[in-house]
Write a protein that holds these residues in place. Sequence first.
Motif, mmCIF file in Angstrom:
data_model
loop_
_atom_site.group_PDB
_atom_site.id
_atom_site.type_symbol
_atom_site.label_atom_id
_atom_site.label_comp_id
_atom_site.label_asym_id
_atom_site.label_seq_id
_atom_site.Cartn_x
_atom_site.Cartn_y
_atom_site.Cartn_z
ATOM 1 N N ILE A 1 -30.815 -3.143 -56.616
ATOM 2 C CA ILE A 1 -31.275 -2.833 -55.265
ATOM 3 C C ILE A 1 -30.098 -2.690 -54.321
ATOM 4 C CG2 ILE A 1 -32.464 -3.842 -53.269
ATOM 5 C CD1 ILE A 1 -34.262 -5.149 -55.653
ATOM 6 N N LEU A 2 -29.150 -3.568 -54.458
ATOM 7 C CA LEU A 2 -28.011 -3.541 -53.551
ATOM 8 C C LEU A 2 -26.956 -2.523 -53.975
ATOM 9 C CD1 LEU A 2 -27.561 -7.344 -52.808
ATOM 10 C CD2 LEU A 2 -28.567 -5.605 -51.338
ATOM 11 N N TRP B 1 -18.109 -0.208 -56.322
ATOM 12 C CA TRP B 1 -17.775 0.664 -55.201
ATOM 13 C C TRP B 1 -16.326 0.408 -54.857
ATOM 14 C CZ3 TRP B 1 -21.261 4.212 -53.774
ATOM 15 C CH2 TRP B 1 -22.607 3.980 -54.057
ATOM 16 N N ILE C 1 -23.146 8.761 -44.497
ATOM 17 C CA ILE C 1 -23.887 7.628 -43.930
ATOM 18 C C ILE C 1 -22.908 6.730 -43.182
ATOM 19 C CG2 ILE C 1 -25.271 5.600 -44.472
ATOM 20 C CD1 ILE C 1 -26.078 7.027 -47.093
ATOM 21 N N GLN D 1 -22.520 3.084 -41.297
ATOM 22 C CA GLN D 1 -23.071 1.763 -41.018
ATOM 23 C C GLN D 1 -22.219 1.171 -39.898
ATOM 24 O OE1 GLN D 1 -25.611 0.062 -42.788
ATOM 25 N NE2 GLN D 1 -25.409 -1.653 -41.377
ATOM 26 N N LEU E 1 -24.979 -0.488 -46.664
ATOM 27 C CA LEU E 1 -24.416 0.850 -46.834
ATOM 28 C C LEU E 1 -24.457 1.273 -48.303
ATOM 29 C CD1 LEU E 1 -22.834 3.272 -45.634
ATOM 30 C CD2 LEU E 1 -20.745 1.932 -45.912
ATOM 31 N N SER E 2 -24.076 0.379 -49.199
ATOM 32 C CA SER E 2 -24.038 0.762 -50.617
ATOM 33 C C SER E 2 -25.455 0.982 -51.154
ATOM 34 C CB SER E 2 -23.259 -0.262 -51.454
ATOM 35 O OG SER E 2 -23.956 -1.467 -51.584
ATOM 36 N N HIS E 3 -26.422 0.221 -50.602
ATOM 37 C CA HIS E 3 -27.834 0.431 -50.964
ATOM 38 C C HIS E 3 -28.257 1.863 -50.619
ATOM 39 C CE1 HIS E 3 -32.183 -0.066 -51.049
ATOM 40 N NE2 HIS E 3 -32.276 0.045 -49.743
ATOM 41 N N HIS E 4 -27.936 2.306 -49.396
ATOM 42 C CA HIS E 4 -28.318 3.663 -48.987
ATOM 43 C C HIS E 4 -27.532 4.728 -49.754
ATOM 44 C CE1 HIS E 4 -31.071 2.361 -45.923
ATOM 45 N NE2 HIS E 4 -30.148 1.571 -45.390
ATOM 46 N N LEU E 5 -26.250 4.458 -49.983
ATOM 47 C CA LEU E 5 -25.424 5.405 -50.746
ATOM 48 C C LEU E 5 -25.943 5.576 -52.163
ATOM 49 C CD1 LEU E 5 -21.604 4.821 -50.144
ATOM 50 C CD2 LEU E 5 -22.906 6.905 -49.733
ATOM 51 N N SER E 6 -26.327 4.462 -52.787
ATOM 52 C CA SER E 6 -26.728 4.572 -54.194
ATOM 53 C C SER E 6 -28.071 5.284 -54.307
ATOM 54 C CB SER E 6 -26.755 3.201 -54.873
ATOM 55 O OG SER E 6 -27.684 2.355 -54.258
ATOM 56 N N ARG E 7 -28.919 5.189 -53.274
ATOM 57 C CA ARG E 7 -30.175 5.945 -53.290
ATOM 58 C C ARG E 7 -29.881 7.438 -53.217
ATOM 59 N NH1 ARG E 7 -33.435 5.052 -48.838
ATOM 60 N NH2 ARG E 7 -35.214 5.851 -49.981
ATOM 61 N N ARG E 8 -28.866 7.808 -52.400
ATOM 62 C CA ARG E 8 -28.528 9.225 -52.262
ATOM 63 C C ARG E 8 -27.878 9.791 -53.520
ATOM 64 N NH1 ARG E 8 -26.608 11.088 -46.546
ATOM 65 N NH2 ARG E 8 -28.425 10.394 -45.396
ATOM 66 N N MET E 9 -27.118 8.922 -54.191
ATOM 67 C CA MET E 9 -26.300 9.414 -55.294
ATOM 68 C C MET E 9 -27.037 9.453 -56.624
ATOM 69 S SD MET E 9 -22.560 7.814 -54.542
ATOM 70 C CE MET E 9 -21.457 8.575 -53.349
ATOM 71 N N ARG E 10 -28.281 8.951 -56.642
ATOM 72 C CA ARG E 10 -29.041 8.957 -57.891
ATOM 73 C C ARG E 10 -29.300 10.360 -58.385
ATOM 74 N NH1 ARG E 10 -33.332 4.138 -56.804
ATOM 75 N NH2 ARG E 10 -31.716 2.548 -56.862
#
Lengths: 211, 211
Positions: free
Chosen positions: A78-79, A85, A189, A191, B202-211
């Motif tokens: 999730i994180l 990174w 993005i 933050q 930030l990494s949570h949102h980035l990893s959703r985009r990068m999937r």
Amino acid sequence: MTDVVVIPRATISRLPVYFRVLMELSHMEVSLVSSDELAARSGVSSSQLRKDLSYFGEFGIRGAGYDVGFLLQKIREILGIHREWRLVIAGAGKLGTALARYSGFAQHGLEVAALFDIDPGKQGKMTGKIPVLPMEDLTGFVQEHDIQIGVITVPAQAAQGVADLMVRAGLKGIWNFAPVRIEVPDDVIVQYEDLVVGLLTLSHHLSRRMR
Amino acid sequence: MTDVVVIPRATISRLPVYFRVLMELSHMEVSLVSSDELAARSGVSSSQLRKDLSYFGEFGIRGAGYDVGFLLQKIREILGIHREWRLVIAGAGKLGTALARYSGFAQHGLEVAALFDIDPGKQGKMTGKIPVLPMEDLTGFVQEHDIQIGVITVPAQAAQGVADLMVRAGLKGIWNFAPVRIEVPDDVIVQYEDLVVGLLTLSHHLSRRMR
């Protein structure tokens, strides 16, 4: 379908706490933990804990509690810390170097690869094992070292210039400590981190109590 | 009845941005601002702005926009910055000194009065105009100088001891940067600040985009 769930920041803010508690339990070779115990160790109510974890599907084993290893793995995913990174920090002042030395990052798979500064007096030095490099080397470094995230700790008036540099270098995530809005393309993005917010939140609660 | 409203942290997090924009307008001698303009300058949508401000009652003047001075005063009150807060920082390492130098505090009526450290090598020095004092002087200093808030930037294993010292000194608000839960009496408010949370968000949102 966790990839269509947007998790509230308040929940995300508690995940590192759960993660830390679960890591401790894992080191103690505890494999199952009740929601009451996990909540107590995390400093939240059981109902809060169950609500937070419910965003991620069915974690609990009815009557037996949570599987520590499975929960750790899910929180990692999730994180976004099931992967590494790599970051660069622009600004090698007190805040930049404090962040570079911050031990909490490595524990979550976040690696600070380099600091950058325009001040020749700071360039060439090391912060722990992390080099401080000239700002003009940022683009080349990002491309050579597979960096995904840029951290801005320069003064407000320099922040937009640094953000532009990071965008041109191909960074898709920017963590901005400068107390100013920055303009970036839609696929980047940002933050924002304003150090004053936590303190204002505290003073807001204190002043309500002290009336 | 603003004193019975608990304002969401997300809203509070945007108030310093509105506050800063309004201060700029005030310096430019602008006395009225439309919600669209205030929103645009703050980097939020108009509907977000109106929702945030609605927590605090009726601010807008229908058809004319917001009165800049009145709104500044209300935000000051809400954030508890209609009064001055005096802080001490325990831990004169990189993070403690970065916070002590942080220019955003003074602008919100937050004054860092002193840093404290157990390291004799750090004691006696100045961070800007702020002295670094021995940790054992904290209690006396807090009582003599009317301090309300203590900031903890010491390592995790030392945080509880420092918190106990702050509680005995009579501090009612603690802003804790150490990555560990601390135990305090019910009449003391603790605000946790985990530097890793913003980066994990930030990494949570980035990893959703990068999937």
